[in-house]
Design a protein around this motif. Structure first.
Motif, PDB file in Angstrom:
ATOM      1  N   ALA A  26      26.094   9.164 -65.493  1.00  0.00           N
ATOM      2  CA  ALA A  26      24.962   9.734 -64.764  1.00  0.00           C
ATOM      3  C   ALA A  26      23.640   9.333 -65.405  1.00  0.00           C
ATOM      4  O   ALA A  26      22.667   8.990 -64.704  1.00  0.00           O
ATOM      5  CB  ALA A  26      25.097  11.251 -64.686  1.00  0.00           C
ATOM      6  N   ASN A  27      23.567   9.364 -66.723  1.00  0.00           N
ATOM      7  CA  ASN A  27      22.336   8.963 -67.409  1.00  0.00           C
ATOM      8  C   ASN A  27      22.018   7.493 -67.183  1.00  0.00           C
ATOM      9  O   ASN A  27      20.860   7.125 -66.941  1.00  0.00           O
ATOM     10  CB  ASN A  27      22.461   9.236 -68.911  1.00  0.00           C
ATOM     11  N   ARG A  28      23.044   6.642 -67.258  1.00  0.00           N
ATOM     12  CA  ARG A  28      22.797   5.209 -67.091  1.00  0.00           C
ATOM     13  C   ARG A  28      22.380   4.889 -65.660  1.00  0.00           C
ATOM     14  O   ARG A  28      21.473   4.079 -65.426  1.00  0.00           O
ATOM     15  CB  ARG A  28      24.074   4.423 -67.448  1.00  0.00           C
ATOM     16  N   VAL A  29      23.016   5.511 -64.690  1.00  0.00           N
ATOM     17  CA  VAL A  29      22.664   5.282 -63.280  1.00  0.00           C
ATOM     18  C   VAL A  29      21.270   5.817 -62.999  1.00  0.00           C
ATOM     19  O   VAL A  29      20.475   5.175 -62.279  1.00  0.00           O
ATOM     20  CB  VAL A  29      23.717   5.944 -62.371  1.00  0.00           C
ATOM     21  N   THR A  30      20.938   6.975 -63.562  1.00  0.00           N
ATOM     22  CA  THR A  30      19.602   7.542 -63.350  1.00  0.00           C
ATOM     23  C   THR A  30      18.520   6.602 -63.882  1.00  0.00           C
ATOM     24  O   THR A  30      17.499   6.360 -63.217  1.00  0.00           O
ATOM     25  CB  THR A  30      19.498   8.905 -64.041  1.00  0.00           C
ATOM     26  N   SER A  31      18.725   6.067 -65.071  1.00  0.00           N
ATOM     27  CA  SER A  31      17.746   5.132 -65.643  1.00  0.00           C
ATOM     28  C   SER A  31      17.605   3.881 -64.778  1.00  0.00           C
ATOM     29  O   SER A  31      16.483   3.384 -64.559  1.00  0.00           O
ATOM     30  CB  SER A  31      18.167   4.742 -67.065  1.00  0.00           C
ATOM     31  N   ALA A  32      18.726   3.361 -64.262  1.00  0.00           N
ATOM     32  CA  ALA A  32      18.677   2.153 -63.424  1.00  0.00           C
ATOM     33  C   ALA A  32      17.933   2.429 -62.127  1.00  0.00           C
ATOM     34  O   ALA A  32      17.120   1.598 -61.678  1.00  0.00           O
ATOM     35  CB  ALA A  32      20.091   1.667 -63.138  1.00  0.00           C
ATOM     36  N   VAL A  33      18.186   3.577 -61.520  1.00  0.00           N
ATOM     37  CA  VAL A  33      17.504   3.900 -60.259  1.00  0.00           C
ATOM     38  C   VAL A  33      16.022   4.128 -60.498  1.00  0.00           C
ATOM     39  O   VAL A  33      15.167   3.642 -59.733  1.00  0.00           O
ATOM     40  CB  VAL A  33      18.169   5.132 -59.616  1.00  0.00           C
ATOM     41  N   MET A  34      15.676   4.851 -61.555  1.00  0.00           N
ATOM     42  CA  MET A  34      14.275   5.131 -61.822  1.00  0.00           C
ATOM     43  C   MET A  34      13.492   3.855 -62.148  1.00  0.00           C
ATOM     44  O   MET A  34      12.293   3.750 -61.840  1.00  0.00           O
ATOM     45  CB  MET A  34      14.150   6.121 -62.979  1.00  0.00           C
ATOM     46  N   ASP A  35      14.142   2.875 -62.758  1.00  0.00           N
ATOM     47  CA  ASP A  35      13.463   1.616 -63.067  1.00  0.00           C
ATOM     48  C   ASP A  35      13.101   0.831 -61.804  1.00  0.00           C
ATOM     49  O   ASP A  35      12.194  -0.013 -61.834  1.00  0.00           O
ATOM     50  CB  ASP A  35      14.349   0.739 -63.966  1.00  0.00           C
ATOM     51  N   HIS A  36      13.768   1.089 -60.693  1.00  0.00           N
ATOM     52  CA  HIS A  36      13.528   0.348 -59.456  1.00  0.00           C
ATOM     53  C   HIS A  36      12.978   1.227 -58.341  1.00  0.00           C
ATOM     54  O   HIS A  36      12.950   0.821 -57.182  1.00  0.00           O
ATOM     55  CB  HIS A  36      14.832  -0.305 -58.974  1.00  0.00           C
ATOM     56  N   LEU A  37      12.555   2.442 -58.707  1.00  0.00           N
ATOM     57  CA  LEU A  37      12.037   3.363 -57.702  1.00  0.00           C
ATOM     58  C   LEU A  37      10.518   3.397 -57.775  1.00  0.00           C
ATOM     59  O   LEU A  37       9.946   3.659 -58.843  1.00  0.00           O
ATOM     60  CB  LEU A  37      12.615   4.765 -57.934  1.00  0.00           C
ATOM     61  N   ASP A  38       9.854   3.137 -56.653  1.00  0.00           N
ATOM     62  CA  ASP A  38       8.396   3.130 -56.579  1.00  0.00           C
ATOM     63  C   ASP A  38       7.915   4.550 -56.291  1.00  0.00           C
ATOM     64  O   ASP A  38       7.943   5.006 -55.139  1.00  0.00           O
ATOM     65  CB  ASP A  38       7.936   2.164 -55.487  1.00  0.00           C
ATOM     66  N   LEU A  39       7.458   5.223 -57.333  1.00  0.00           N
ATOM     67  CA  LEU A  39       7.052   6.612 -57.150  1.00  0.00           C
ATOM     68  C   LEU A  39       5.777   6.753 -56.345  1.00  0.00           C
ATOM     69  O   LEU A  39       5.604   7.744 -55.616  1.00  0.00           O
ATOM     70  CB  LEU A  39       6.873   7.280 -58.522  1.00  0.00           C
TER      71      LEU A  39
END
Length: 429
Positions: free
Chosen positions: A80-93
Motif C-alpha cells: 500500500a505504501n509503495r503504490v501510494t507513493s507511485a500514484v502520488m508521484d504521477h498525480l497532478d494535484l
C-alpha cells in the motif's frame, strides 16, 4: 628348548597378537570417529541442500510457500505504501479539483474534506486508503501469486546463480512488480470521483523481496547445495552409519552420532535466527524491515521445520539406543516399564479380563511383533511428505504405545491365560 622357554615364547606371541589387535582397534575407532564427525557436519548442510532443491528450485513449491504472505499485514502495508507513493508521484494535484466533473465534485470534496489536513495530505491519505483496501482484497492474493510465479526465476538466480540468461538483479535486490495493484487503485479512485487518476499512465512499480550486497558471494555455495539436492542428507546418514558399524562399542557410537547430528542441526536453527537479525539490520533505507522479515520467515519456514524434525529424530534414536542398552540405568528403566505394565495386567486379570489364546501367541512372537511395529513407524515416517518435529514425536509415542500393548498382552500372570472360575468353569468334588 626347556618348558620355561616355550612358555616365554608363547607369552611373547600372545603379547604380539594383543598389540596387533589393539593397533587395529585403535585404527577402527579412529576411522569410526572421523566418519561420524563428518556425517554430523554434513547433516545441517544436507538440510540446507534439501531446502534449496525443494523450495528455491521448484516454482510450484516456492509459490505455495510465499502465497500466504498475501494476507500478511506487513506485506499489505508495504504494498500500500509503495503504490501510494507511485500514484502520488504521477498525480497532478493542481488539476485535481478543476478537472472533476460538476456532478462528481461534491462526492470528491466530501471524501477529501473528511480526511482533514492539507490537500496533498488529504489526497495521500485517500489514495493510501484505497491502496490498503486493494492489498487486503481477494484480488491481491491472485496478483501476488502470479507475480511471485514470474519472479521465481529471479529468486532462484539470486540464491543459486541458475536461471534464465535474461534475468538480472537490480543491485543485489529481488523485486516484485505490483503494477496490477496500481491499476486496481486507479479504478477505485475513478469510481470514487477522482477522474484525474484515470490519466495516470501504466506504472510498473515494485517492492523489494530480498536485498543483500552479499548475494553474489553466497550464490555459488547455494548452487552447489542445490546440485547436491537430496543426495547430501543421504550421504550424511550413510557416513554416520558407516562410522557406527566398525566402532568397538556400536551402541555408544550410535548414541553419539544421533546426538551429534541433532546438535549440529540445532546450531543451524540458531544460525538462521542470528542471520535474520543481521540481515534485517543491513537493509537499505528504502526496504520495509517488517515486510522483508515476513518474506525471510516464509522462505525459511521449511528450513526451521526440517531442523526441528532432525533434532527430534536424532534425540529419539539416541534415546532408543540408550534404553535398549546394557547400562545400569537403562536396565532400571526397563524394569520399571515391565513391572508397571505387569501391575496393570494384574489389575486387569483381577477384574476378570483374559487375553485367551492371544496372550501365548504374542508372548511367543513378541520380538517379531516389536520389529514389525518399528518397521511400520519407520515406513510411515518415510512415506510422510513433509514430516515435522511433532510428526516424529507422534510416531515415537504411537510406537511406544504399540510396544506397551504387546508387553501387556505378553505379560505372565499367576493364573496364566487359562479361564478361571469367573469364566463359568466350575470344579466338581
Amino acid at each position: 628348548m626347556t618348558e620355561l622357554d616355550r612358555l616365554r615364547s608363547r607369552v611373547a606371541e600372545l603379547e604380539a597378537e594383543a598389540a596387533g589387535r589393539g593397533a587395529r582397534h585403535r585404527v577402527r575407532s579412529l576411522v569410526a570417529a572421523v566418519l561420524v564427525v563428518v556425517g554430523c557436519l554434513l547433516a545441517p548442510l544436507g538440510v540446507v541442500a534439501a531446502w534449496t532443491a525443494d523450495t528455491v528450485g521448484d516454482t510450484d513449491r516456492y509459490v505455495a510457500t510465499v502465497a500466504p504472505l498475501a494476507s500478511h499485514p506487513d506485506i499489505q502495508h508495504a504494498v500500500a505504501n509503495r503504490v501510494t507513493s507511485a500514484v502520488m508521484d504521477h498525480l497532478d494535484l493542481t488539476a485535481l479539483l478543476s478537472g472533476v466533473a460538476p456532478a462528481q465534485r461534491p462526492l470528491l470534496e466530501k471524501a477529501l474534506g473528511a480526511l482533514g489536513g492539507s490537500l496533498e495530505d488529504a489526497v495521500r491519505a485517500f489514495v493510501h486508503d484505497k491502496a490498503q483496501a486493494v492489498a487486503a482484497s481477494d484480488a491481491f492474493a491472485g496478483i501476488w501469486k502470479d507475480a511471485n510465479r514470474r519472479v521465481h526465476s529471479t529468486v532462484n538466480k539470486a540464491l543459486t546463480g541458475s536461471g534464465g540468461g535474461a534475468v538480472k538483479l537490480d543491485d543485489g535486490a529481488v523485486t516484485l512488480d505490483v503494477g496490477p495493484v496500481v491499476d486496481q487503485v486507479k479504478r477505485r479512485l475513478v469510481d470514487d470521483g477522482m477522474a484525474v487518476a484515470g490519466k495516470i499512465p501504466e506504472l510498473h512499480t515494485s517492492i523489494t523481496l530480498l536485498k543483500s550486497d552479499d548475494l553474489d558471494t553466497y550464490k555459488t555455495y547455494f548452487r552447489i547445495l542445490q546440485l547436491a539436492g537430496t543426495w547430501l542428507p543421504l550421504v550424511a546418514v550413510i557416513l554416520v552409519a558407516a562410522g557406527v558399524l566398525p566402532a568397538g562399542r556400536r551402541r555408544r557410537a550410535l548414541v553419539t552420532g544421533a546426538l551429534g547430528v541433532a546438535a549440529a542441526t540445532a546450531l543451524l536453527g540458531i544460525a538462521l535466527r542470528i542471520f535474520r537479525a543481521a540481515y534485517l539490520d543491513a537493509l537499505p533505507a528504502g526496504v520495509s524491515p517488517p515486510a522483508a522479515g515476513a518474506v525471510y520467515d516464509a522462505l525459511t519456514r521449511f528450513l526451521h521445520t526440517t531442523v526441528r524434525m532432525v533434532v527430534a529424530l536424532g534425540v529419539m534414536i539416541a534415546l532408543a539406543a540408550w534404553l535398549t542398552g546394557p547400562g545400569r540405568r537403562a536396565r532400571l528403566v526397563r524394569r520399571l516399564w515391565t513391572s508397571g505394565i505387569g501391575a496393570v495386567r494384574g489389575v486387569a486379570d483381577g477384574a476378570g479380563l483374559r487375553t485367551g489364546p492371544v496372550g501365548p501367541f504374542v508372548r511367543r512372537y513378541r520380538a517379531w511383533i516389536g520389529w514389525v511395529l518399528v518397521g511400520g513407524a519407520l515406513l510411515a515416517y518415510l512415506l510422510w511428505s513433509y514430516p515435522t518435529g511433532w510428526v516424529v514425536v507422534g510416531l515415537g509415542l504411537a510406537l511406544l504405545f504399540g510396544l506397551a500393548v504387546v508387553e501387556f498382552l505378553a505379560a505372565e500372570t499367576e493364573a496364566g491365560d487359562a479361564p478361571g472360575p469367573a469364566s463359568g468353569v466350575t470344579r466338581t468334588a
